[in-house]
Design a protein around this motif. Structure first.
Motif: not given
Lengths: 784, 297
Positions: B9-11, B116
């Motif tokens: 999961k990003r953010f 990221d």
């Protein structure tokens, strides 16, 4: 700076009352200025057009009915009612004739009308302008060419003035109308005949401006005598002073600024004139008044009076144009923050006061923009994030790190690039010295792709409008398809530039704007109107639309048709031609089995970047009518909905006539499943250096994100990353579906609910139902 | 070194400071009835079916050579027959079938996490979660070590049910330990979750003794952990272990119910997220027990 104190200032009671009164007042179409102008033109028949225009403006400034609200401190409007839709026959009369009765009931941007106005318009105004207005002249000159390419290229500025201009307000404040008049007079002696007419037209305009201000002084004085309200006496003094000399105090400078924009609109009736970096040029006046004892409360109240004023001018568009630019945007774009020329931080008390004013009013105007850069002070980012979290869609965020180099690479000096501002919605400009013709045209790349896949034949109506280069089944390789697509783009680019040049010529001939020219650098020195190329910078801007759909469509074709051969070329072409009628599985595969722009998948994002690059590079060979270059923009405002209606089913799985991706560089709604950072990484791969006309990325957040200090902090971290990624512009919509559903059911209770449409904020309840639905359907990032 | 993961999961904004990327490792030694990531419990990959994305076309049933799929109102997966060959996933025109869990090298995992890094800023970074990250502790340590090499802030979410050497391996590469203590009472712990908690508490005390940055977290599950007594006991205990302890209460999130539907299982927890007022009630207990650092979102 007094950041802490400013953040605690409450909304003044006067402002709350004025706001309520303003929103309660119904909007009417107004023909008053049209009558005055038409009479003036009849009297000045045969005189040079710039003199005719100046005299018509002067007559309007001297005669138009004016009104002051008893509680107002900043005054001035171009109609006596607020938010009047001004009929402007010099640019467009025929469409008003056709649509007048429908104004109260049309789907977008409704206005009430009075029967006697309709009668007077048809009797006194329309007959004079038939065949003479910009609209009719453009139609006669270039109408069939414009129509022939309309599904791919929408040519703008055909029935209204260009606008999207940031005038030199600093100069206006310093000199006032009297000072500028003297400047023009000083030039007269050495001028040739054509220049003389120009200078005379400037002088006439400035006389009109002084007279207009003095009329407000007289009216305020009279009202003061009747009511003894102190604010009216103050208004009388300020207006009288400004009629004869430049501003000195904050109050005077704010009032002078407002007069400038009212008069610009009376002259130009353009889609926007933008104040630009108001926190910079108003600051010396603010500082001066603070030293003389002006309180922060007083400064805020004056600011908020101006904020209300920004909402009292709206722009009457024809019904088609209103679809593309819904919600009467008039784009009083105010930029705060950013850097000074030497790279030092530019924010000051006014930056924070403007944010505070926005947090109190949450109205669609001004279109408040925040300039950020790597060194932006954290308190400014936090204050701005709090305001963003309130959900008015403002401030919208611009990134110096991307914008300044993009401008410089298009021939703008470092000094001017560092002092950039935003005009209208998202268009970039220098300050006070450019006519950037930002909305020359919109180029629908996805439609060009459709024609390329189908022998140049429109899939919606069967007409052959593009080049016949074959169809999907005849392109043996993906590279063949791409080569054909490139040719199709070139074909329409040539046609577009021809049309734009013709439209520009018509503006030069029919619509010189001496008042505006007096506040755009180099015009007075050259003795040349802006429409003739008098400005220091002369650009024309074309929007490439829409990168997400083009990238997704090409990626699906490349991957599923050519590389993996999961769908045959024949089957896909048939599915597109029949709008997926019997091909739900093909559509499902296109949607699910091909990666999409917005998910940080390099090869897909690069496809988008490739075609945007191709389009921008193609523009390099053209020059506009004023000798300047073309610039590419990547934004649609609300045009992604009507432009989508022009396009058949596309290989990204989109049904025929469905909206395109919103914004400009946003992903197709609902298809950016990897969250905001992946979206931003995708977007960052686009060539922002080449998109110097402006770009637009919409991101939606739920209000919960902004409820805590941690959330605010994390949001500022996101802004910092955006700086580093070099994305030039983002708008944040903070909303939830429940609010929006409730607003649809009870519009009267949600009159002041504003939403970001795209390049600007509008009242949600005043948007057409399909736009409302579209806004509700867009993806929202919940906190993970 | 490879590991089995089931999501990235990003953010991620709720677990740890700043903006983060979180890697979910498969497999967990606990069996919490309320588990929010049931797809991560099993150590092996599994075929995941999402009925909402199913068009009912039957392509998957036709292509399966093991007769592991059948089509009724929805597709039913016979997991014991499934060999995870991926043919059905490939042929599905929607995105209804997906092999949950894939093998990646530590290097690949680190690269994906660091993609990221421009968002990490001063206090963001990467987090390992699960499943139970320490059930693949050698892999976990290598991933975080690779991230640390790039100067990235690292965190791990863990229940600490792992051998001491696993915890020792993580110490030098982990900046923040977000550790779950669900119940203090070992008998209740064993009764509800299937294992007793002595190893968990031992490891916790070890981490504190080593000066690690530890945030203790308790998920507030209605009908299970969310009782005044349980919260008070945990607070009192951790306060004794570490006078300066940080404690976070994780509000119940009912959104995971849809995952159970997809797995054709019932979700045993009734109820909703606690209101702000109810949360204040829990925070009051922490204050009464002298918790100095209450972490809130």
């Amino acid at each position: 700076m007094q950041i802490e104190q400013i953040s605690k200032l409450a909304c003044p009671e006067r402002i709350a009352r004025l706001k309520e009164e303003m929103l309660e007042e119904p909007r009417f179409a107004s023909i008053e200025q049209a009558c005055i102008v038409t009479d003036s033109y009849k009297e000045t028949e045969g005189e040079p057009r710039c003199i005719q225009r100046a005299k018509a403006l002067k007559a309007a400034l001297e005669k138009i009915a004016i009104r002051i609200e008893p509680e107002e401190r900043i005054v001035g409007n171009r109609t006596s009612g607020v938010r009047g839709g001004v009929v402007f026959p010099e640019t467009g009369a025929s469409w008003v004739d056709r649509e007048f009765e429908t104004l109260p009931t049309r789907p977008q941007d409704k206005f009430q009308v009075r029967q006697e106005d309709i009668d007077a318009f048809r009797r006194d105004i329309m007959p004079y302008w038939r065949g003479r207005s910009l609209e009719d002249q453009v139609r006669m000159a270039v109408g069939s060419q414009v129509d022939a390419i309309a599904k791919v290229v929408k040519i703008n500025q055909k029935d209204h003035s260009q606008g999207h201009i940031c005038p030199n307000t600093k100069k206006w404040l310093k000199l006032g109308p009297v000072g500028i008049r003297r400047e023009a007079e000083a030039h007269l002696d050495q001028a040739d005949e054509r220049q003389k007419d120009f200078y005379r037209s400037v002088i006439l305009s400035m006389e009109g401006a002084s007279a207009f201000m003095e009329r407000y002084a007289v009216l305020a004085e009279k009202m003061y005598q009747e009511t003894k309200k102190e604010n009216l006496l103050e208004v009388a003094k300020v207006c009288h002073k400004l009629a004869v000399s430049p501003a000195e105090t904050y109050h005077e400078a704010v009032q002078a600024t407002w007069f400038l924009y009212v008069i610009l609109q009376m002259e130009g009736n353009a889609s926007s004139f933008s104040p630009g970096r108001m926190d910079q040029y108003l600051y010396p006046y603010y500082e001066n008044s603070r030293k003389q004892g002006m309180t922060l409360e007083d400064a805020l109240e004056l600011t908020e009076c101006l904020w209300l004023k920004f909402n009292q001018l709206v722009y009457l568009r024809n019904s088609n144009s209103a679809k593309y630019f819904a919600g009467f945007p008039i784009g009083f774009n105010v930029a705060i923050g950013g850097q000074n020329e030497d790279g030092s931080d530019a924010s000051n008390d006014l930056s924070y006061l403007f944010l505070q004013a926005q947090s109190h009013l949450l109205l669609p105007q001004p279109n408040l923009s925040l300039r950020i850069y790597k060194g932006s002070p954290r308190p400014l980012l936090e204050a701005a994030s709090r305001v963003i979290g309130l959900g008015s869609g403002m401030p919208q965020v611009f990134n110096d790190e991307a914008v300044v180099p993009a401008l410089e690479s298009h021939g703008i000096s470092h000094e001017d690039a560092m002092n950039y501002a935003i005009v209208g919605c998202v268009e970039l400009t220098t300050h006070g010295n450019a006519l950037a013709w930002s909305d020359a045209a919109m180029f629908n790349l996805l439609k060009a792709l459709e024609l390329t896949l189908n022998h140049g034949v429109d899939m919606l109506n069967g007409e052959k409008t593009g080049l016949d280069l074959g169809d999907l089944t005849t392109y043996e390789t993906f590279e063949d398809l791409e080569a054909a697509f490139a040719k199709q783009i070139d074909y329409f680019s040539d046609k577009m530039v021809e049309c734009v040049s013709q439209v520009e010529k018509m503006h030069e001939k029919l619509l010189p704007t001496p008042f505006l020219s007096s506040v755009i650098d180099d015009c007075l020195a050259k003795g040349q109107d802006v429409t003739q190329g008098g400005a220091h910078y002369n650009f024309a801007g074309v929007q490439a639309i829409q990168v997400a759909n083009v990238a997704d469509s090409l990626a699906a074709i490349k991957s599923l048709v050519y590389d993996k051969k999961k769908i045959s070329r024949e089957d896909l072409l048939r599915a597109l031609q029949t709008n997926y009628e019997n091909a739900p599985l093909i559509r499902a595969m296109l949607l699910n089995k091909a990666p999409k722009y917005g998910n940080d998948v390099d090869w897909v994002d690069q496809l988008g970047a490739k075609w945007v690059n191709y389009f921008a590079d193609g523009l390099k060979k053209y020059r506009n009518g004023r000798g300047g270059i073309y610039q590419m923009g990547l934004y649609t405002v609300s045009a992604h909905v009507p432009m989508g209606q022009n396009v058949g089913a596309s290989a990204d799985g989109r049904y025929a006539k469905d909206p395109l991706a919103d914004g400009g560089v946003s992903a197709m709604y609902g298809r950016d499943g990897q969250g905001p950072t992946a979206l931003l990484q995708s977007v960052a791969k686009l060539p922002f250096m080449k998109a110097s006309n402006g770009t637009l990325l919409n991101m939606k957040f739920l209000p919960q994100f902004f409820k805590t200090e941690t959330g605010i902090y994390k949001f500022t971290e996101l802004l910092r990353a955006v700086c580093n990624l070099g994305i030039s512009h983002i708008q944040f919509n903070v909303l939830n579906e429940k609010d929006l559903r409730a607003a649809q059911k009870k519009p009267e209770e949600y009159r002041s609910l504003t939403v970001r449409v795209a390049g600007y904020t509008a009242y949600f309840t005043e948007l057409a139902p399909d736009l409302q639905e579209e806004i509700i359907a867009r993806t929202t990032y919940e906190a993970i | 070194m490879t590991g089995i993961i089931f999501d990235l999961k990003r953010f991620a904004v709720h677990d740890g400071g700043g903006l983060r990327s979180t890697l979910f490792l498969k497999g967990c030694p606990l069996h919490c009835p309320w588990c929010q990531n049931p797809e991560g419990m099993d150590h092996k990959p599994a075929l995941w079916y999402n009925p909402n994305d199913c068009l009912g076309c039957g392509s998957c049933v036709a292509v399966c050579t093991e007769q592991a799929l059948s089509l009724g109102e929805r597709v039913h997966v016979e997991h014991s027959k499934c060999t995870l060959c991926g043919k059905c996933e490939d042929v599905c025109p929607g995105s209804a079938l997906e092999r949950m869990g894939g093998t990646v090298t530590a290097k690949e995992a680190a690269e994906r996490l660091l993609r990221d890094s421009v968002f990490f800023g001063a206090d963001g970074g990467v987090t390992l979660s699960g499943g139970e990250a320490l059930s693949q502790w050698e892999f976990a340590a290598e991933v975080l070590s690779l991230c640390k090499e790039k100067g990235t802030d690292t965190a791990i979410e863990t229940c600490l049910l792992a051998p001491r050497k696993a915890v020792e391996a993580m110490l030098p590469v982990t900046d923040h330990f977000l550790i779950d203590i669900k119940y203090l009472d070992p008998i209740i712990h064993e009764k509800v979750i299937g294992v007793d908690n002595r190893q968990i508490l031992d490891n916790y005390e070890f981490l504190v003794s080593q000066g690690a940055d530890v945030i203790v977290r308790t998920p507030l599950i209605p009908g299970y952990t969310a009782t005044e007594e349980n919260i008070r006991n945990i607070a009192r205990y951790i306060r004794t272990v570490d006078a300066d302890t940080k404690y976070e209460l994780l509000n119940f999130n009912p959104l995971c119910r849809s995952k159970y539907t997809a797995l054709e299982r019932d979700y045993p927890v009734e109820g909703r997220a606690f209101s702000e007022e109810e949360m204040s009630g829990f925070y009051k207990i922490l204050q009464e027990e002298g918790i100095l650092h209450i972490i809130k979102e």
